[in-house]
Design an enzyme around this catalytic site. Structure first.
Site, PDB file in Angstrom:
ATOM      1  N   ASP A 195       2.735   8.554  32.671  1.00  0.00           N
ATOM      2  CA  ASP A 195       4.123   9.026  32.654  1.00  0.00           C
ATOM      3  C   ASP A 195       4.479   9.501  34.055  1.00  0.00           C
ATOM      4  O   ASP A 195       3.803  10.381  34.611  1.00  0.00           O
ATOM      5  CB  ASP A 195       4.287  10.171  31.645  1.00  0.00           C
ATOM      6  N   GLU A 279       6.153   3.160  31.837  1.00  0.00           N
ATOM      7  CA  GLU A 279       7.536   2.988  31.404  1.00  0.00           C
ATOM      8  C   GLU A 279       8.252   1.976  32.289  1.00  0.00           C
ATOM      9  O   GLU A 279       8.021   1.924  33.498  1.00  0.00           O
ATOM     10  CB  GLU A 279       8.275   4.325  31.451  1.00  0.00           C
ATOM     11  N   CYS A 350       4.996  20.671  18.177  1.00  0.00           N
ATOM     12  CA  CYS A 350       5.486  19.965  16.994  1.00  0.00           C
ATOM     13  C   CYS A 350       5.528  20.921  15.797  1.00  0.00           C
ATOM     14  O   CYS A 350       4.494  21.481  15.413  1.00  0.00           O
ATOM     15  CB  CYS A 350       4.601  18.773  16.667  1.00  0.00           C
ATOM     16  N   ASP A 360       4.326  15.935  29.427  1.00  0.00           N
ATOM     17  CA  ASP A 360       4.085  14.684  30.145  1.00  0.00           C
ATOM     18  C   ASP A 360       2.855  13.959  29.588  1.00  0.00           C
ATOM     19  O   ASP A 360       2.841  12.726  29.511  1.00  0.00           O
ATOM     20  CB  ASP A 360       3.904  14.955  31.642  1.00  0.00           C
TER      21      ASP A 360
END
Length: 379
Positions: A195, A279, A350, A360
């Protein structure tokens, strides 16, 4: 290494790369090179003016082949162009043609006339083995035998293009060469997701981080001081040229620091992993955000991606680019929860599965999973 300059036909399965070496021309050779720059710039501006006039008068555009066919007539009317190699002159027209292609494809603005500061390179688009000598010299047609400092080995038989450039008082030869591609490694067990970020340049799915040194920010005070000194100098004076040279030297130093760091990071990743998932970012679009543009440019995301891709190709390793949407928000713990958070929130928490991890690293794990899924679907 950078993307190649000039034109070259490559066979299927070849990898095209560019390596830069220093040149040390004599004073006489320097004069010939500067004279060649002048003549090439004059031809470029003449060809650009010709295109503009013909379009205004007739409403039609002329192409590279039209102007190339006129080149012998131009050389007859301008005897001094016998000093310049014919392929170098053809490349001048190719540059102009590519500038118009970029304009029509909306990649850049309308081509403009060149001054002496904007035309500082020439290209030999069909290099031959005979151009290179074992004693460290390169033979440049119409210029002579020029000393070349090759700091790393290269295969002269593979060189296709030679680009000679003058930058910040130094001479360089950019050699475009082709090598045979290496069969891809099919093993995906040794894989990583990465990332790209601004606080850390890279976070990996293994939990590692690569620092973002922020070279530009560290040199900003010096750059601003030199810029103020330059603005106070009289235009056209020798002192202004000296100040411009000092300012350019700092910019070059920052650029070299950045490239060196990106080369080391990309080499480390390619050496460690057989599959790298990252990405597919639209860096140019992201640069339109004026609050982040300088930081993104300083981080060098686009250049890093290029370095990783070509280094991986040379050793038969894979790079898979994945869609970037929701990689930071999606929980990597397997529950599939979307946890929305601002850029200021650096920890992913979460509420469903209780996973607590660096945001990240969480994104890198999601990138790896998407990359593996893309490969699985591709068969």
């Amino acid at each position: 290494m950078r993307p190649s300059k000039g034109t070259s036909k490559t066979k299927e399965g070849e990898i095209v790369s560019v390596v830069r070496f220093r040149l040390e021309p004599t004073k006489e050779q320097e004069q010939k090179l500067f004279r060649t720059f002048y003549l090439c710039r004059k031809l470029y501006n003449h060809a650009l003016e010709e295109r503009i006039i013909i379009y205004r008068e007739n409403g039609v555009s002329i192409r590279y082949t039209d102007q190339q066919n006129r080149l012998p007539v131009w050389k007859q009317s301008q005897p001094e162009y016998k000093e310049v190699h014919s392929q170098v002159l053809q490349n001048v027209l190719q540059r102009l043609d590519q500038a118009f292609i970029n304009f029509f494809e909306k990649r850049t603005r309308f081509p403009r006339f060149k001054n002496k500061f904007r035309y500082r390179s020439i290209t030999y688009p069909q290099a031959r083995l005979g151009y290179f000598h074992k004693d460290g010299y390169v033979s440049l047609p119409k210029i002579g035998l020029v000393r070349m400092i090759a700091h790393q080995p290269f295969d002269p038989t593979a060189v296709k293009i030679i680009n000679v450039k003058f930058h910040d008082g130094k001479w360089y030869a950019n050699l475009t060469y082709a090598t045979e591609s290496v069969p891809l490694i099919t093993n995906t067990n040794n894989a990583v997701g990465i990332d790209l970020g601004l606080l850390s340049l890279i976070a990996t799915s293994d939990g590692d981080f690569f620092a973002n040194p922020k070279w530009l920010q560290k040199s900003e005070k010096r750059l601003k001081r030199k810029q103020r000194q330059l603005s106070r100098k009289k235009k056209g004076s020798n002192n202004r040229e000296k100040a411009k040279h000092h300012l350019q030297a700092i910019h070059d130093h920052v650029a070299n620091q950045r490239k060196d760091h990106l080369h080391k990071v990309s080499r480390s990743l390619v050496n460690r992993y057989d599959l790298i998932c990252m990405e597919d970012l639209l860096v140019k679009g992201m640069m339109k955000n004026h609050r982040l543009a300088k930081s993104i440019a300083n981080a060098g995301w686009g250049r890093l991606a290029t370095y990783i891709e070509y280094k991986a190709k040379f050793v038969g390793k894979r790079v898979v680019k994945v869609p970037p949407h929701y990689t930071s928000q999606l929980c990597s713990g397997g529950c599939g929860t979307i946890v929305k958070k601002d850029l200021s929130v650096r920890i992913h928490k979460c509420p469903k599965c209780g996973l607590e991890i660096d945001r990240d690293t969480n994104a890198a794990i999601n990138i790896l999973r998407r990359g593996l899924e893309i490969l699985r679907q591709a068969g």
